[in-house]
Design a protein around this motif. Structure first.
Motif, PDB file in Angstrom:
ATOM      1  N   VAL A   1      37.780  42.029  42.398  1.00  0.00           N
ATOM      2  CA  VAL A   1      37.357  40.632  42.469  1.00  0.00           C
ATOM      3  C   VAL A   1      38.168  39.852  43.500  1.00  0.00           C
ATOM      4  O   VAL A   1      37.622  38.994  44.212  1.00  0.00           O
ATOM      5  N   VAL A   2      39.454  40.148  43.615  1.00  0.00           N
ATOM      6  CA  VAL A   2      40.317  39.403  44.534  1.00  0.00           C
ATOM      7  C   VAL A   2      40.445  40.132  45.876  1.00  0.00           C
ATOM      8  O   VAL A   2      40.152  39.574  46.931  1.00  0.00           O
ATOM      9  N   GLN A   3      40.890  41.391  45.848  1.00  0.00           N
ATOM     10  CA  GLN A   3      41.119  42.107  47.108  1.00  0.00           C
ATOM     11  C   GLN A   3      39.826  42.372  47.871  1.00  0.00           C
ATOM     12  O   GLN A   3      39.737  42.104  49.066  1.00  0.00           O
ATOM     13  N   VAL A   4      38.829  42.940  47.195  1.00  0.00           N
ATOM     14  CA  VAL A   4      37.599  43.344  47.883  1.00  0.00           C
ATOM     15  C   VAL A   4      36.637  42.174  48.052  1.00  0.00           C
ATOM     16  O   VAL A   4      36.153  41.915  49.158  1.00  0.00           O
ATOM     17  N   ALA A   5      36.349  41.458  46.963  1.00  0.00           N
ATOM     18  CA  ALA A   5      35.315  40.431  47.008  1.00  0.00           C
ATOM     19  C   ALA A   5      35.828  39.050  47.397  1.00  0.00           C
ATOM     20  O   ALA A   5      35.036  38.150  47.678  1.00  0.00           O
ATOM     21  N   ARG A   6      37.130  38.850  47.370  1.00  0.00           N
ATOM     22  CA  ARG A   6      37.744  37.589  47.827  1.00  0.00           C
ATOM     23  C   ARG A   6      37.175  36.375  47.085  1.00  0.00           C
ATOM     24  O   ARG A   6      36.828  35.359  47.690  1.00  0.00           O
ATOM     25  N   LEU A   7      37.075  36.470  45.776  1.00  0.00           N
ATOM     26  CA  LEU A   7      36.580  35.345  44.984  1.00  0.00           C
ATOM     27  C   LEU A   7      37.454  34.118  45.202  1.00  0.00           C
ATOM     28  O   LEU A   7      38.680  34.193  45.154  1.00  0.00           O
ATOM     29  N   ALA A   8      36.804  32.968  45.438  1.00  0.00           N
ATOM     30  CA  ALA A   8      37.521  31.727  45.699  1.00  0.00           C
ATOM     31  C   ALA A   8      37.147  30.666  44.676  1.00  0.00           C
ATOM     32  O   ALA A   8      36.087  30.723  44.049  1.00  0.00           O
ATOM     33  N   ALA A   9      38.013  29.700  44.506  1.00  0.00           N
ATOM     34  CA  ALA A   9      37.735  28.572  43.615  1.00  0.00           C
ATOM     35  C   ALA A   9      36.445  27.897  44.046  1.00  0.00           C
ATOM     36  O   ALA A   9      36.167  27.734  45.236  1.00  0.00           O
ATOM     37  N   GLY A  10      35.648  27.501  43.057  1.00  0.00           N
ATOM     38  CA  GLY A  10      34.389  26.835  43.335  1.00  0.00           C
ATOM     39  C   GLY A  10      33.206  27.769  43.482  1.00  0.00           C
ATOM     40  O   GLY A  10      32.057  27.316  43.521  1.00  0.00           O
ATOM     41  N   GLU A  11      33.464  29.082  43.579  1.00  0.00           N
ATOM     42  CA  GLU A  11      32.374  30.046  43.690  1.00  0.00           C
ATOM     43  C   GLU A  11      31.880  30.452  42.300  1.00  0.00           C
ATOM     44  O   GLU A  11      32.493  30.134  41.275  1.00  0.00           O
ATOM     45  N   THR A  12      30.759  31.181  42.284  1.00  0.00           N
ATOM     46  CA  THR A  12      30.187  31.690  41.046  1.00  0.00           C
ATOM     47  C   THR A  12      30.391  33.193  40.964  1.00  0.00           C
ATOM     48  O   THR A  12      30.064  33.928  41.905  1.00  0.00           O
ATOM     49  N   LEU A  13      30.957  33.648  39.855  1.00  0.00           N
ATOM     50  CA  LEU A  13      31.187  35.070  39.580  1.00  0.00           C
ATOM     51  C   LEU A  13      30.255  35.510  38.470  1.00  0.00           C
ATOM     52  O   LEU A  13      30.268  34.926  37.383  1.00  0.00           O
TER      53      LEU A  13
ATOM     54  N   ILE B   1      36.234  37.766  33.077  1.00  0.00           N
ATOM     55  CA  ILE B   1      35.882  36.391  32.720  1.00  0.00           C
ATOM     56  C   ILE B   1      37.121  35.506  32.792  1.00  0.00           C
ATOM     57  O   ILE B   1      37.102  34.414  33.388  1.00  0.00           O
ATOM     58  N   GLN B   2      38.206  35.963  32.207  1.00  0.00           N
ATOM     59  CA  GLN B   2      39.427  35.154  32.190  1.00  0.00           C
ATOM     60  C   GLN B   2      40.005  34.972  33.585  1.00  0.00           C
ATOM     61  O   GLN B   2      40.436  33.879  33.966  1.00  0.00           O
ATOM     62  N   LEU B   3      40.032  36.046  34.375  1.00  0.00           N
ATOM     63  CA  LEU B   3      40.592  35.938  35.713  1.00  0.00           C
ATOM     64  C   LEU B   3      39.735  35.024  36.584  1.00  0.00           C
ATOM     65  O   LEU B   3      40.263  34.177  37.318  1.00  0.00           O
ATOM     66  N   GLY B   4      38.416  35.174  36.502  1.00  0.00           N
ATOM     67  CA  GLY B   4      37.545  34.311  37.280  1.00  0.00           C
ATOM     68  C   GLY B   4      37.736  32.851  36.939  1.00  0.00           C
ATOM     69  O   GLY B   4      37.836  31.990  37.829  1.00  0.00           O
ATOM     70  N   ALA B   5      37.810  32.549  35.653  1.00  0.00           N
ATOM     71  CA  ALA B   5      38.016  31.161  35.234  1.00  0.00           C
ATOM     72  C   ALA B   5      39.373  30.653  35.692  1.00  0.00           C
ATOM     73  O   ALA B   5      39.505  29.508  36.147  1.00  0.00           O
ATOM     74  N   ALA B   6      40.412  31.500  35.599  1.00  0.00           N
ATOM     75  CA  ALA B   6      41.752  31.083  36.020  1.00  0.00           C
ATOM     76  C   ALA B   6      41.816  30.802  37.518  1.00  0.00           C
ATOM     77  O   ALA B   6      42.608  29.971  37.960  1.00  0.00           O
ATOM     78  N   LEU B   7      40.967  31.474  38.296  1.00  0.00           N
ATOM     79  CA  LEU B   7      40.937  31.271  39.743  1.00  0.00           C
ATOM     80  C   LEU B   7      40.056  30.093  40.149  1.00  0.00           C
ATOM     81  O   LEU B   7      39.919  29.810  41.344  1.00  0.00           O
TER      82      LEU B   7
ATOM     83  N   TRP C   1      50.288  38.736  36.459  1.00  0.00           N
ATOM     84  CA  TRP C   1      51.259  38.601  35.362  1.00  0.00           C
ATOM     85  C   TRP C   1      51.670  37.137  35.116  1.00  0.00           C
ATOM     86  O   TRP C   1      51.812  36.744  33.960  1.00  0.00           O
ATOM     87  N   PRO C   2      51.854  36.310  36.156  1.00  0.00           N
ATOM     88  CA  PRO C   2      52.150  34.897  35.859  1.00  0.00           C
ATOM     89  C   PRO C   2      51.048  34.201  35.073  1.00  0.00           C
ATOM     90  O   PRO C   2      51.332  33.327  34.241  1.00  0.00           O
ATOM     91  N   LEU C   3      49.793  34.581  35.300  1.00  0.00           N
ATOM     92  CA  LEU C   3      48.683  33.993  34.534  1.00  0.00           C
ATOM     93  C   LEU C   3      48.722  34.470  33.083  1.00  0.00           C
ATOM     94  O   LEU C   3      48.401  33.704  32.161  1.00  0.00           O
ATOM     95  N   VAL C   4      49.111  35.722  32.875  1.00  0.00           N
ATOM     96  CA  VAL C   4      49.244  36.242  31.506  1.00  0.00           C
ATOM     97  C   VAL C   4      50.386  35.530  30.788  1.00  0.00           C
ATOM     98  O   VAL C   4      50.246  35.098  29.634  1.00  0.00           O
TER      99      VAL C   4
END
Length: 325
Positions: free
Chosen positions: A131-143, A157-163, A283-286
């Protein structure tokens, strides 16, 4: 030591808790006394004879674990005997002990129980790298997350929402309330609803910027249809088959990207780099409780066959853990 042994390829009944030789940590490895491991769909495939471990990996099932370091191999620095850890594995987690390459070790995050930490390494590494390295999900986008009730799905779900993304997930209706509590803004019952139509509806026809897919062939065409312009589809599973038809015209019109990745077979240096990224960014998000391990239940490792049956049924939400006394 004891480990879960697969007597022959087959159903859950081929699993047995048996005595096997102790592993020894080689150079650059640590020995971990396992407190818990987790059941992943890759374990089911390996049990059936469809997903052998990569060369040099343990023959036993188990792609992650948590436990306590009991010995250090030559050349290992920065870790200590008695330290609580969790680890990404290429195999060997369904056992009392496992030798782990030092680059695949993670400290147990502050505030997370040692046993529950076994639910994190594989999903965190898989989701973050895709989601982060390959797809480069950014704030404001839809996952869009397929299989939102799985271990991968609940973490994504949790990582996407946190981002800062808007998360849409497909899952059985009975799981929707729990997934909404994890941060999913929109839930789709894949048994009753067309996910392409629903994604278009909730995004005002814009589509999903990133799709994390576990189905493969059976969802390929519909995933492309659900993509936004400049969207990125990342396939990490083939539960719906290996071979599908891709309309390149539709993909071109979307300026879309299709990627497919595997984690277990990557070289050690790539897995170590992913684990470093997880430690630095996830880990900081956890530890801030923005992401938590989602545990459906804990079961003794001697009941691994029943745990496999549960995961095969898809009646669980999150991870099914196997505990080792």
């Amino acid at each position: 030591m004891r480990a879960i042994v697969v007597s022959e390829p087959g159903g859950p009944e081929v699993l047995s808790w048996s005595e096997v030789p102790d592993p020894q940590p080689g150079p650059g490895e640590v020995l971990v006394d396992v407190r818990a491991t987790a059941v992943n769909r890759a374990d089911l495939l390996q049990r059936q004879g469809h997903y052998p471990p990569p060369p040099g990996a343990s023959e036993y099932l188990g792609l992650e674990c948590s436990g306590v370091i009991s010995a250090l191999g030559a050349g290992v620095d920065g870790w200590a005997v008695g330290q609580q850890v969790c680890a990404l594995l290429a195999g060997g987690g369904y056992a009392e002990r496992v030798a782990v390459p030092v680059g695949q070790l993670l400290p147990v995050p502050d505030g997370v129980d040692l046993v529950d930490a076994a639910a994190l390494p594989e999903v965190a590494s898989t989701v973050w790298s895709n989601v982060v390295q390959v797809a480069r999900l950014a704030a404001g986008e839809t996952l869009l997350v397929h299989g939102g009730g799985s271990g991968i799905g609940t973490f994504a779900i949790q990582l996407g929402a946190a981002l800062g993304a808007t998360v849409v997930a497909t899952a059985r209706a009975a799981k929707h309330d729990r997934l909404r509590a994890l941060g999913a803004a929109h839930l789709i019952d894949y048994r009753e609803q067309d996910f392409v139509e629903e994604v278009r509806r909730v995004t005002s026809d814009a589509g999903a910027d990133v799709i994390l897919d576990i189905m493969g062939a059976s969802y390929l065409g519909r995933n492309v249809a659900a993509l936004a312009y400049d969207g990125r589809l990342v396939t990490i599973g083939m539960q719906g088959g290996r071979k599908g038809e891709l309309d390149l015209g539709a993909l071109l019109a979307k300026r879309g990207t299709v990627a497919a990745t595997a984690l277990r077979s990557r070289p050690l240096e790539q897995k170590s780099a992913i684990v470093r990224g997880v430690r630095e960014q996830v880990w900081p998000l956890v530890e801030a409780c923005r992401i938590r391990p989602v545990i459906d239940r804990r079961m003794p490792i001697s009941e691994a066959a029943d745990a496999h049956r549960l995961v095969e049924s898809s009646d669980h939400v999150g991870k099914v853990l196997l505990t080792v006394d």
